[in-house]
Design a protein around this motif. Structure first.
Motif, PDB file in Angstrom:
ATOM      1  N   LEU A  18       0.655   5.670   0.371  1.00  0.00           N
ATOM      2  CA  LEU A  18       0.112   6.472   1.068  1.00  0.00           C
ATOM      3  C   LEU A  18       0.399   7.144   1.309  1.00  0.00           C
ATOM      4  O   LEU A  18       1.626   7.415   1.503  1.00  0.00           O
ATOM      5  N   GLU A  74      -9.403   1.849   5.181  1.00  0.00           N
ATOM      6  CA  GLU A  74      -9.677   0.961   4.889  1.00  0.00           C
ATOM      7  C   GLU A  74      -8.852   0.055   4.346  1.00  0.00           C
ATOM      8  O   GLU A  74      -9.011  -1.335   4.259  1.00  0.00           O
ATOM      9  N   THR A  81       1.076  -1.596   0.364  1.00  0.00           N
ATOM     10  CA  THR A  81      -0.337  -0.003   0.140  1.00  0.00           C
ATOM     11  C   THR A  81       0.620   1.340  -0.195  1.00  0.00           C
ATOM     12  O   THR A  81       1.922   1.508   0.955  1.00  0.00           O
ATOM     13  N   ASP A 130      -2.691  13.875   1.722  1.00  0.00           N
ATOM     14  CA  ASP A 130      -3.744  14.197   1.783  1.00  0.00           C
ATOM     15  C   ASP A 130      -4.791  14.396   3.162  1.00  0.00           C
ATOM     16  O   ASP A 130      -4.139  13.321   4.088  1.00  0.00           O
ATOM     17  N   GLN A 173      -7.753   6.822   4.465  1.00  0.00           N
ATOM     18  CA  GLN A 173      -7.266   6.043   3.241  1.00  0.00           C
ATOM     19  C   GLN A 173      -6.400   4.514   4.096  1.00  0.00           C
ATOM     20  O   GLN A 173      -6.776   3.138   4.043  1.00  0.00           O
TER      21      GLN A 173
END
Length: 255
Positions: free
Chosen positions: A189, A202, A187, A193, A199
């Motif tokens: 990230l 999830e 992932t 953000d 995010q």
């Protein structure tokens, strides 16, 4: 007429071919670079420490996404990795006998933001390179390690480097605003953000909940809280930054 007898042919037989290492086979199909040069692999077998470890493979990703796909490959093969950038470690942190990942070659660059008040630095850039770009703005990075000409931001952040002058107020921890992170699952990230915590929740629910659970455990124990406050009131760059459990509330910020 004399007849000529053919000489017996001498042919070199080939040695039985060893089966290819399944990990190397998969790395060969990976979009990043698998370094074939034995010389480069041997040169990467040591850092600034006295350790010498020949990596099973030396690889060079070109992007965060390629690093994420690399992590998924290594997970399938149950293989560890070490990230290497400047290689200035005196403790063997930049060598391994497993997979060595060069995050310097293709991860360099410094971008000045807000007239020098902030700066976006890729992990392969050195402290000195970043400070040279910031100099016209009358700014410099907070951490000032002695090896600034060679050490890179990847290692500086990983080690929470400080230096002789920055104290506990301008070290890496106190001046790091956000990161683009590649998690073990692959992932990717960007904590800058606005919805980065959502995010994370999830994409990595177990990690998100685990960080919350650890925070509750720390903040719910007065003795643990007092110990962390005492130890991190002084210069402390050893181990995990447990002070993040007190300083932050969102799991993404703790991480």
């Amino acid at each position: 007429m004399k007849s000529t007898l053919p000489l017996p042919a001498r042919l070199a037989s080939r040695a039985p071919q060893e089966p290819q290492d399944p990990l190397l086979r998969d790395l060969g199909a990976w979009p990043g670079q698998l370094v074939d040069s034995q010389l480069e692999r041997r040169a990467a077998a040591h850092d600034a420490s006295h350790y010498l470890l020949q990596p099973r493979a030396l690889v060079r990703p070109h992007s965060a996404d390629e690093l994420g796909s690399l992590l998924r490959i290594l997970e399938r093969h149950d293989t560890g990795l070490t990230l290497r950038s400047g290689g200035t470690s005196l403790s063997g942190q930049a060598v391994t006998d497993q997979v060595l990942v060069d995050v310097r070659r293709h991860f360099r660059g410094v971008e000045v933001l807000d007239d020098g008040a902030r700066v976006r630095v890729r992990p392969g850039s050195t402290v000195r390179e970043a400070n040279a770009v910031l100099a016209p703005y009358g700014r410099k990075l907070g951490p000032d390690p002695a090896s600034e000409s060679a050490c890179t931001l990847g290692g500086v952040i990983a080690d929470n480097s400080s230096g002789m002058h920055c104290g506990t107020e301008q070290n890496t921890y106190r001046t790091l605003e956000s990161m683009v992170m590649v998690l073990p699952s692959g992932t990717v990230l960007d904590t800058a953000d606005h919805d980065a915590d959502r995010q994370l929740r999830e994409a990595e629910p177990e990690l998100h909940e685990g960080l919350l659970r650890l925070r509750r455990r720390v903040t719910g124990d007065a003795a643990s809280t007092a110990t962390i406050e005492r130890l991190f009131a002084m210069k402390n760059t050893m181990g995990y930054g447990l002070n993040a459990f007190l300083d932050e509330t969102e799991p993404v910020r703790i991480l």
